[in-house]
Design a protein around this motif. Sequence first.
Motif, mmCIF file in Angstrom:
data_model
loop_
_atom_site.group_PDB
_atom_site.id
_atom_site.type_symbol
_atom_site.label_atom_id
_atom_site.label_comp_id
_atom_site.label_asym_id
_atom_site.label_seq_id
_atom_site.Cartn_x
_atom_site.Cartn_y
_atom_site.Cartn_z
ATOM 1 N N THR A 76 0.629 -1.233 -0.003
ATOM 2 C CA THR A 76 -0.224 -0.029 0.039
ATOM 3 C C THR A 76 0.934 1.189 0.172
ATOM 4 O O THR A 76 2.206 1.648 0.630
ATOM 5 N N GLN A 77 0.841 2.035 -1.098
ATOM 6 C CA GLN A 77 1.123 3.781 -1.215
ATOM 7 C C GLN A 77 -0.080 4.659 -0.425
ATOM 8 O O GLN A 77 -0.959 4.809 -1.417
ATOM 9 N N PHE A 78 0.113 5.161 -0.012
ATOM 10 C CA PHE A 78 -1.245 6.390 0.554
ATOM 11 C C PHE A 78 -0.713 7.677 -0.461
ATOM 12 O O PHE A 78 0.139 7.945 -0.513
ATOM 13 N N TYR A 79 -2.239 7.947 -0.803
ATOM 14 C CA TYR A 79 -2.317 9.546 -1.864
ATOM 15 C C TYR A 79 -0.957 10.111 -0.885
ATOM 16 O O TYR A 79 -0.966 10.824 -2.143
ATOM 17 N N TRP A 80 -1.433 10.404 0.227
ATOM 18 C CA TRP A 80 -0.786 11.561 0.623
ATOM 19 C C TRP A 80 1.047 11.872 0.544
ATOM 20 O O TRP A 80 1.868 12.351 0.820
ATOM 21 N N LYS A 95 -8.775 4.727 -8.996
ATOM 22 C CA LYS A 95 -9.508 4.752 -7.270
ATOM 23 C C LYS A 95 -11.427 5.712 -7.477
ATOM 24 O O LYS A 95 -10.444 6.683 -8.041
ATOM 25 N N ASN A 96 -11.827 6.114 -6.273
ATOM 26 C CA ASN A 96 -12.806 6.502 -6.555
ATOM 27 C C ASN A 96 -12.153 7.342 -5.188
ATOM 28 O O ASN A 96 -11.353 7.177 -4.192
ATOM 29 N N PRO A 97 -11.757 9.074 -6.143
ATOM 30 C CA PRO A 97 -11.429 9.961 -5.027
ATOM 31 C C PRO A 97 -11.691 10.327 -3.327
ATOM 32 O O PRO A 97 -11.293 10.993 -2.345
ATOM 33 N N ARG A 98 -12.575 9.561 -3.878
ATOM 34 C CA ARG A 98 -13.935 10.194 -2.162
ATOM 35 C C ARG A 98 -13.889 8.761 -0.834
ATOM 36 O O ARG A 98 -14.533 8.704 0.022
ATOM 37 N N SER A 99 -13.277 7.871 -1.157
ATOM 38 C CA SER A 99 -13.133 6.322 -0.852
ATOM 39 C C SER A 99 -11.735 6.201 -0.541
ATOM 40 O O SER A 99 -11.118 6.307 -1.484
ATOM 41 N N GLU A 100 -11.374 4.945 0.438
ATOM 42 C CA GLU A 100 -10.309 4.137 0.875
ATOM 43 C C GLU A 100 -8.892 5.720 0.664
ATOM 44 O O GLU A 100 -9.602 7.359 0.971
ATOM 45 N N ALA A 101 -8.407 5.623 1.224
ATOM 46 C CA ALA A 101 -7.099 6.029 1.020
ATOM 47 C C ALA A 101 -5.461 5.749 0.731
ATOM 48 O O ALA A 101 -4.725 6.610 0.853
ATOM 49 N N VAL A 102 -5.990 4.895 -0.557
ATOM 50 C CA VAL A 102 -4.001 4.666 -0.842
ATOM 51 C C VAL A 102 -4.129 3.625 -2.290
ATOM 52 O O VAL A 102 -5.078 3.684 -3.163
ATOM 53 N N ILE A 103 -2.687 3.784 -2.732
ATOM 54 C CA ILE A 103 -2.970 2.761 -3.824
ATOM 55 C C ILE A 103 -2.668 2.220 -4.202
ATOM 56 O O ILE A 103 -1.557 1.412 -3.018
ATOM 57 N N TYR A 104 -2.534 0.722 -4.335
ATOM 58 C CA TYR A 104 -3.052 -0.791 -3.999
ATOM 59 C C TYR A 104 -1.761 -1.115 -5.130
ATOM 60 O O TYR A 104 -1.599 -1.763 -6.567
ATOM 61 N N THR A 139 -16.446 9.425 2.687
ATOM 62 C CA THR A 139 -15.876 8.369 3.132
ATOM 63 C C THR A 139 -14.873 7.969 3.547
ATOM 64 O O THR A 139 -14.673 6.913 4.707
ATOM 65 N N GLY A 140 -14.031 8.321 2.353
ATOM 66 C CA GLY A 140 -12.396 7.841 2.977
ATOM 67 C C GLY A 140 -11.513 9.450 3.224
ATOM 68 O O GLY A 140 -11.984 9.500 4.383
ATOM 69 N N TYR A 141 -10.742 9.108 2.313
ATOM 70 C CA TYR A 141 -9.933 10.456 3.318
ATOM 71 C C TYR A 141 -10.270 11.985 2.711
ATOM 72 O O TYR A 141 -9.916 11.753 1.216
ATOM 73 N N ALA A 142 -10.682 13.210 3.391
ATOM 74 C CA ALA A 142 -10.864 14.232 2.451
ATOM 75 C C ALA A 142 -9.536 15.175 1.748
ATOM 76 O O ALA A 142 -9.939 15.513 0.090
ATOM 77 N N PHE A 143 -9.166 13.938 2.066
ATOM 78 C CA PHE A 143 -7.559 15.040 0.925
ATOM 79 C C PHE A 143 -7.535 13.958 -0.440
ATOM 80 O O PHE A 143 -6.012 14.200 -1.351
ATOM 81 N N ASN A 144 -8.331 13.166 -0.152
ATOM 82 C CA ASN A 144 -7.257 11.841 -1.744
ATOM 83 C C ASN A 144 -7.495 13.160 -3.337
ATOM 84 O O ASN A 144 -6.272 12.661 -3.438
ATOM 85 N N ALA A 145 -8.462 13.689 -3.516
ATOM 86 C CA ALA A 145 -8.329 14.419 -4.885
ATOM 87 C C ALA A 145 -6.915 15.442 -5.380
ATOM 88 O O ALA A 145 -6.090 15.397 -6.050
ATOM 89 N N CYS A 146 -6.429 16.088 -4.000
ATOM 90 C CA CYS A 146 -5.436 16.697 -4.311
ATOM 91 C C CYS A 146 -4.602 16.472 -4.060
ATOM 92 O O CYS A 146 -3.317 16.466 -4.155
ATOM 93 N N THR A 147 -4.410 15.422 -3.383
ATOM 94 C CA THR A 147 -3.026 14.613 -3.273
ATOM 95 C C THR A 147 -2.583 13.364 -4.548
ATOM 96 O O THR A 147 -1.569 13.952 -4.921
ATOM 97 N N ILE A 148 -4.018 13.032 -4.861
ATOM 98 C CA ILE A 148 -3.582 12.767 -6.207
ATOM 99 C C ILE A 148 -3.237 13.580 -7.596
ATOM 100 O O ILE A 148 -2.073 13.399 -8.011
ATOM 101 N N PHE A 149 -4.372 14.849 -7.613
ATOM 102 C CA PHE A 149 -3.438 15.266 -8.369
ATOM 103 C C PHE A 149 -2.484 15.825 -8.135
ATOM 104 O O PHE A 149 -1.731 16.358 -9.264
#
Length: 234
Positions: free
Chosen positions: A31-35, A64-73, A89-99
């Motif tokens: 697992t690699q967390f987006y953050w 991945k759906n940016p509204r759910s979970e928090a990781v790259i598998y 439903t997951g981590y609020a910062f997903n979209a921005c950190t992937i972006f």
Amino acid sequence: MGILTMLELERTQFPVHPRSFITSGERASGTQFYWDASMQSTVWGAAQNPPGMKAALAAAGWCKNPRSEAVIYLTRTNGFDAEVHDRITGYAFNACTIFKAALDYLRVTGDAAFLDEKLEDGKTVLQRMDEMATDWKTLVHPDSPLADYGENQNLLECAPAYIGRVPSCNAQNVWMMRQAAALQELKGNAARARELRDDAEKLLPAVLSLYKPGDGVWYGLHNDGPARRTAALR
């Protein structure tokens, strides 16, 4: 020590790419967390492993759906998530950190062709970045243009007042729309670039309104039924 840490987190057994980076040995395998990925994205993309970064973003992270979970598998090379969530439903910062990670890849490699590559769902990387920059629009309540990023478990986990319409996530939306506009312009989509910049300028005053001059704090807008309240965020 920062470079040494990355080297110690390098793995060669996962199918997404022969060289990849996990977040921590204490996390679930592969697992690699987006953050975490976004915080090391310049070194990851520029100095260490551009092909691996691209593979992780395109094959694992971007579907991945940016509204759910928090990781790259890193154990997967596909798995488009089309589930619709009406809230975070997951981590609020997903979209921005992937972006941010994708933007850093583009910035340090100059691989503009990456924007035109198709993802598993048939959309281009540019379309996906545009979607992430504007995903906030369906998280807005009628009383304010600010997006609602959920409760404590979706945000900092240890700051009970840091919930709801927080300034940081909404400021990130302004930034993402401006950056997405620049990418659209790069690809000759001037009309879409103008729309994104206009949306960013409309949201900006609402974000700045949460700052309290002289107090040294930002306020977050909470959801408490008919009575709305704010909480100071130092």
